[in-house]
Design a protein around this motif. Sequence first.
Motif, PDB file in Angstrom:
ATOM      1  N   LEU A   4      -0.131  -4.728   0.984  1.00  0.00           N
ATOM      2  CA  LEU A   4      -0.942  -5.880   0.578  1.00  0.00           C
ATOM      3  C   LEU A   4      -0.163  -6.837  -0.302  1.00  0.00           C
ATOM      4  CD1 LEU A   4      -4.283  -4.052  -0.256  1.00  0.00           C
ATOM      5  CD2 LEU A   4      -3.593  -5.140   1.888  1.00  0.00           C
ATOM      6  N   VAL A  17      -4.985  -3.779  -7.102  1.00  0.00           N
ATOM      7  CA  VAL A  17      -5.498  -2.422  -6.855  1.00  0.00           C
ATOM      8  C   VAL A  17      -6.944  -2.309  -7.331  1.00  0.00           C
ATOM      9  CG1 VAL A  17      -5.295  -0.013  -7.574  1.00  0.00           C
ATOM     10  CG2 VAL A  17      -3.270  -1.272  -6.840  1.00  0.00           C
ATOM     11  N   VAL A  20      -9.305  -4.202  -4.941  1.00  0.00           N
ATOM     12  CA  VAL A  20      -9.462  -3.542  -3.639  1.00  0.00           C
ATOM     13  C   VAL A  20     -10.289  -2.276  -3.781  1.00  0.00           C
ATOM     14  CG1 VAL A  20      -8.209  -2.445  -1.738  1.00  0.00           C
ATOM     15  CG2 VAL A  20      -7.351  -4.575  -2.719  1.00  0.00           C
ATOM     16  N   ARG A  21     -10.075  -1.535  -4.853  1.00  0.00           N
ATOM     17  CA  ARG A  21     -10.868  -0.318  -5.082  1.00  0.00           C
ATOM     18  C   ARG A  21     -12.341  -0.652  -5.290  1.00  0.00           C
ATOM     19  NH1 ARG A  21      -6.590   3.016  -8.641  1.00  0.00           N
ATOM     20  NH2 ARG A  21      -5.488   3.931  -6.874  1.00  0.00           N
ATOM     21  N   TYR A  25     -12.082   0.533  -0.875  1.00  0.00           N
ATOM     22  CA  TYR A  25     -10.967   0.926  -0.021  1.00  0.00           C
ATOM     23  C   TYR A  25      -9.938   1.737  -0.794  1.00  0.00           C
ATOM     24  CZ  TYR A  25     -12.911  -2.547   3.097  1.00  0.00           C
ATOM     25  OH  TYR A  25     -13.755  -3.262   3.895  1.00  0.00           O
ATOM     26  N   VAL A  27      -6.419   2.657  -2.015  1.00  0.00           N
ATOM     27  CA  VAL A  27      -5.248   1.825  -2.222  1.00  0.00           C
ATOM     28  C   VAL A  27      -4.351   2.506  -3.241  1.00  0.00           C
ATOM     29  CG1 VAL A  27      -6.366   0.432  -4.013  1.00  0.00           C
ATOM     30  CG2 VAL A  27      -4.529  -0.561  -2.703  1.00  0.00           C
ATOM     31  N   VAL A  42       1.763  -2.674  -3.350  1.00  0.00           N
ATOM     32  CA  VAL A  42       0.376  -2.222  -3.185  1.00  0.00           C
ATOM     33  C   VAL A  42       0.143  -1.950  -1.706  1.00  0.00           C
ATOM     34  CG1 VAL A  42      -2.047  -2.811  -3.539  1.00  0.00           C
ATOM     35  CG2 VAL A  42      -0.317  -3.632  -5.164  1.00  0.00           C
ATOM     36  N   ASN A  43      -0.335  -0.737  -1.408  1.00  0.00           N
ATOM     37  CA  ASN A  43      -0.578  -0.315  -0.028  1.00  0.00           C
ATOM     38  C   ASN A  43      -2.017   0.139   0.161  1.00  0.00           C
ATOM     39  OD1 ASN A  43       2.213  -0.440   0.873  1.00  0.00           O
ATOM     40  ND2 ASN A  43       2.525   1.270  -0.517  1.00  0.00           N
ATOM     41  N   ALA A  44      -2.548  -0.141   1.323  1.00  0.00           N
ATOM     42  CA  ALA A  44      -3.882   0.340   1.686  1.00  0.00           C
ATOM     43  C   ALA A  44      -3.798   0.975   3.064  1.00  0.00           C
ATOM     44  CB  ALA A  44      -4.893  -0.791   1.681  1.00  0.00           C
TER      45      ALA A  44
END
Length: 64
Positions: A4, A17, A20-21, A25, A27, A42-44
Motif C-alpha cells: 500500500l 496501518v 486500514v485496520r 483489513y 495489514v 505497508v502491506n495488506a
Amino acid sequence: MVSLGAYADRANAERLVSGVRKLGYPVGVDAVSVDGKPAARVNASVWAELLCALFSTTSLRIHE
C-alpha cells in the motif's frame, strides 16, 4: 500481498496501518530499504486475496 506504500517516516506508515485496520483489513509493516535508505512498507494481504477471488469468479463466468 499488496503493497500500500513505503514511507521514510515510520510514523506515516503507522498512520496508514491504523486507518486500514479501522476498515477491518489485516495489514502489517515491514522494514525495507529503498535506494539504500531505511523505509517502512505497508502491506495488506486481503487485497491480493480479494483480487484473486474476483479474477477466479470472472474467469469461471467466461467459461460457462
